[in-house]
Design a protein around this motif. Structure first.
Motif, PDB file in Angstrom:
ATOM      1  N   UNK A 268     -11.098  46.861  58.363  1.00 47.66           N
ATOM      2  CA  UNK A 268     -10.052  46.963  59.386  1.00 47.66           C
ATOM      3  C   UNK A 268      -9.204  45.695  59.401  1.00 47.66           C
ATOM      4  N   UNK A 269      -7.933  45.849  59.723  1.00 51.80           N
ATOM      5  CA  UNK A 269      -7.063  44.690  59.887  1.00 51.80           C
ATOM      6  C   UNK A 269      -7.410  43.970  61.186  1.00 51.80           C
ATOM      7  N   UNK A 270      -7.138  42.687  61.236  1.00 53.89           N
ATOM      8  CA  UNK A 270      -7.405  41.934  62.457  1.00 53.89           C
ATOM      9  C   UNK A 270      -6.414  42.317  63.547  1.00 53.89           C
ATOM     10  N   UNK A 271      -6.919  42.486  64.751  1.00 53.91           N
ATOM     11  CA  UNK A 271      -6.063  42.689  65.909  1.00 53.91           C
ATOM     12  C   UNK A 271      -5.537  41.337  66.379  1.00 53.91           C
ATOM     13  N   UNK A 272      -4.398  41.314  67.072  1.00 48.03           N
ATOM     14  CA  UNK A 272      -3.887  40.041  67.608  1.00 48.03           C
ATOM     15  C   UNK A 272      -4.923  39.301  68.456  1.00 48.03           C
ATOM     16  N   UNK A 273      -5.684  40.046  69.255  1.00 44.95           N
ATOM     17  CA  UNK A 273      -6.702  39.413  70.101  1.00 44.95           C
ATOM     18  C   UNK A 273      -7.801  38.772  69.260  1.00 44.95           C
ATOM     19  N   UNK A 274      -8.094  39.345  68.090  1.00 46.00           N
ATOM     20  CA  UNK A 274      -9.099  38.746  67.209  1.00 46.00           C
ATOM     21  C   UNK A 274      -8.571  37.490  66.540  1.00 46.00           C
ATOM     22  N   UNK A 275      -7.313  37.523  66.138  1.00 45.84           N
ATOM     23  CA  UNK A 275      -6.725  36.340  65.516  1.00 45.84           C
ATOM     24  C   UNK A 275      -6.676  35.170  66.495  1.00 45.84           C
ATOM     25  N   UNK A 276      -6.554  35.472  67.775  1.00 36.30           N
ATOM     26  CA  UNK A 276      -6.440  34.412  68.770  1.00 36.30           C
ATOM     27  C   UNK A 276      -7.723  33.605  68.931  1.00 36.30           C
ATOM     28  N   UNK A 277      -8.876  34.229  68.694  1.00 39.60           N
ATOM     29  CA  UNK A 277     -10.134  33.518  68.950  1.00 39.60           C
ATOM     30  C   UNK A 277     -10.569  32.647  67.777  1.00 39.60           C
ATOM     31  N   UNK A 278     -10.023  32.886  66.591  1.00 42.22           N
ATOM     32  CA  UNK A 278     -10.473  32.152  65.408  1.00 42.22           C
ATOM     33  C   UNK A 278     -10.084  30.671  65.450  1.00 42.22           C
ATOM     34  N   UNK A 279      -8.827  30.328  65.751  1.00 40.47           N
ATOM     35  CA  UNK A 279      -8.443  28.904  65.714  1.00 40.47           C
ATOM     36  C   UNK A 279      -9.290  28.020  66.620  1.00 40.47           C
ATOM     37  N   UNK A 280      -9.717  28.529  67.767  1.00 36.21           N
ATOM     38  CA  UNK A 280     -10.529  27.727  68.684  1.00 36.21           C
ATOM     39  C   UNK A 280     -11.824  27.272  68.026  1.00 36.21           C
ATOM     40  N   UNK A 281     -12.337  28.069  67.095  1.00 30.11           N
ATOM     41  CA  UNK A 281     -13.615  27.748  66.449  1.00 30.11           C
ATOM     42  C   UNK A 281     -13.446  26.981  65.143  1.00 30.11           C
ATOM     43  N   UNK A 282     -12.226  26.685  64.772  1.00 33.18           N
ATOM     44  CA  UNK A 282     -11.971  25.946  63.527  1.00 33.18           C
ATOM     45  C   UNK A 282     -12.018  24.451  63.834  1.00 33.18           C
ATOM     46  N   UNK A 283     -13.234  23.920  63.828  1.00 35.82           N
ATOM     47  CA  UNK A 283     -13.499  22.528  64.168  1.00 35.82           C
ATOM     48  C   UNK A 283     -14.474  21.957  63.137  1.00 35.82           C
ATOM     49  N   UNK A 284     -14.777  20.694  63.270  1.00 35.32           N
ATOM     50  CA  UNK A 284     -15.830  20.060  62.473  1.00 35.32           C
ATOM     51  C   UNK A 284     -16.825  19.441  63.449  1.00 35.32           C
ATOM     52  N   UNK A 285     -18.046  19.926  63.426  1.00 38.38           N
ATOM     53  CA  UNK A 285     -19.071  19.482  64.358  1.00 38.38           C
ATOM     54  C   UNK A 285     -19.707  18.169  63.895  1.00 38.38           C
ATOM     55  N   UNK A 286     -20.325  17.474  64.828  1.00 38.79           N
ATOM     56  CA  UNK A 286     -20.961  16.200  64.523  1.00 38.79           C
ATOM     57  C   UNK A 286     -22.126  16.335  63.553  1.00 38.79           C
ATOM     58  N   UNK A 287     -22.667  17.546  63.384  1.00 39.63           N
ATOM     59  CA  UNK A 287     -23.726  17.742  62.391  1.00 39.63           C
ATOM     60  C   UNK A 287     -23.197  17.540  60.977  1.00 39.63           C
ATOM     61  N   UNK A 288     -21.857  17.658  60.818  1.00 38.75           N
ATOM     62  CA  UNK A 288     -21.207  17.403  59.531  1.00 38.75           C
ATOM     63  C   UNK A 288     -20.539  16.038  59.487  1.00 38.75           C
ATOM     64  N   UNK A 289     -20.108  15.561  60.634  1.00 42.37           N
ATOM     65  CA  UNK A 289     -19.440  14.260  60.726  1.00 42.37           C
ATOM     66  C   UNK A 289     -20.050  13.465  61.877  1.00 42.37           C
TER      67      UNK A 289
END
Length: 431
Positions: A268-289
């Motif tokens: 299925x193609x991504x819905x606009x509401x699904x695309x909205x939640x992805x950027x918030x989770x695009x981070x680098x956690x302290x377990x990596x840095x």
């Protein structure tokens, strides 16, 4: 001048006797519960099996077809249990629940078992072997629980297996093997194996199981891990030249049918509401840095690691920074492109329930509960696959690859405990 002093303490005879009495009491309780379950089965509620219709005689049936029962279950590792997470449960201690779990596994008598959050191997493995299984366990580095695949020794033989450490895997469709693009060092794994039928050496099945990262806010990381799992499972089948064998992935994915990962996996193609939640989770956690924590006081360091999972399903992402180009995270278009080049999958739960509903059975589904948009795949998933005090969700399923020239036909599912009087269905499809 430094002086090292070692002090040796010895327990008193009374303390030793008390400790021994406690051990003996626990052992007696566990053995008694296990004996009761084996002798009477009275601790297990009835789980009727609803059989779906076989093909009509007029339908073309592959002469090579055979039936396999696959059982998938997150056992809830004993090392992860916290009373505050399950305040209404009266069955949290190992000696209360372990024998019942073992009895349920024996009762289902599946040819292939996929288990997640597996610990206490000293008790589980002997039970599986006694029941005729060949059990195989794998876990991430320094994790106290892992994944297990077991198969009936009289039905299958192991051809090959592979453990996929998500933290070390490259991402995307390019040739850059060093582009890891992770957001969290999760220590999660995918575990897969090819099994050859003992009845016909030309037949078999490729089966994989996993437990994806638990944190509800790390949508990107689950996208990354699920794509890696499909890629590596497909690679194993291709490497062994067994493209005609059905390919099954069963596990706890920690995402719902409304999640971006579910939609991209199933085409299925991504819905606009699904695309909205992805950027918030695009981070680098302290377990990596780890430098992220240099100026963070210890009291502000959230415990987000695996062993304290699911304490608060609504928690925010903490101890993380925004990514930079060197971190290698994929953009949303790059994620979509990656998934578009992977084999598409279908959910056994979704397709089995849809067929059952078409037969006239009025069964509540995930789609009706959450109002999934019309035409979206996943609407016919079970209403719930997990129902506890804090978590009522659909988090686990069983997928099959669409690229196989021989697709599995779902023959039955177990009726859900919560929906027995409504003829509802839940896990464990039969292929």
């Amino acid at each position: 001048m430094t002086t090292n002093t070692q002090i040796h303490y010895e327990l008193t005879p009374e303390q030793l006797a008390l400790a021994e009495a406690r051990k003996e009491k626990k052992l007696k309780q566990a053995l008694a519960a296990e004996a009761l379950a084996k002798a009477t089965g009275s601790t297990l509620l009835s789980r009727p099996w609803l059989t779906l219709p076989h093909p009509q005689r007029s339908e073309k049936v592959d002469e090579r077809s055979y039936q396999v029962k696959i059982f998938s279950w997150n056992l809830l590792a004993q090392c992860l249990i916290r009373r505050e997470l399950f305040p209404t449960s009266d069955c949290l201690k190992a000696n209360q629940r372990e024998s019942i779990i073992h009895a349920e596994i024996r009762r289902q008598d599946a040819q292939i078992i996929c288990l997640q959050e597996v610990d206490r191997l000293e008790r589980l493995l002997p039970m599986l072997e006694d029941a005729g299984y060949s059990p195989h366990y794998a876990s991430g580095p320094r994790k106290r629980h892992g994944c297990l695949i077991a198969f009936k020794k009289d039905s299958f033989s192991l051809v090959s297996e592979n453990i996929v450490y998500y933290d070390d895997q490259h991402i995307g469709t390019g040739n850059a093997q060093d582009r890891i693009g992770a957001t969290f060092k999760t220590r999660n794994i995918g575990y897969m194996m090819a099994l050859r039928s003992n009845k016909d050496e030309k037949e078999g099945v490729v089966v994989a199981t996993t437990h994806l990262f638990w944190h509800p806010r790390y949508t990107y990381e689950r996208l990354r891990q699920s794509a890696i799992l499909v890629r590596e499972t497909s690679a194993l089948r291709r490497q062994l030249a067994v493209d005609e064998w059905p390919c099954i992935i069963a596990g706890d994915f920690n995402f719902t049918p409304s999640d971006p990962a579910y939609s991209l996996l199933t085409g299925d193609a991504l819905l606009p509401s699904q695309e909205e939640v992805i950027p918030y989770s695009m981070v680098v956690h302290s377990s990596l840095d780890p430098t992220i924590l240099i100026n963070v006081p210890p009291s502000a360091m959230a415990a987000e690691g695996d062993e304290t999972e699911d304490i608060d399903p609504d928690r925010h992402i903490t101890n993380a920074r925004a990514p930079v180009d060197e971190d290698g995270l994929l953009s949303i278009p790059e994620l979509v492109d990656w998934f578009s080049k992977l084999p598409k999958v279908r959910s056994a739960y979704n397709d089995g329930l849809r067929e059952t509903r078409q037969l006239g059975r009025n069964i509540p589904t995930y789609g009706t509960r959450v109002g999934l948009p019309s035409g979206r795949y996943g609407a016919d998933e079970p209403e719930y696959t997990s129902y506890t005090h804090y978590w009522q969700a659909v988090l686990g399923t069983t997928f099959q690859f669409l690229t196989s020239s021989r697709l599995a036909k779902i023959r039955g599912q177990i009726i859900s405990l919560s929906l027995i009087h409504q003829t509802g269905l839940s896990a464990f499809p039969d292929f």
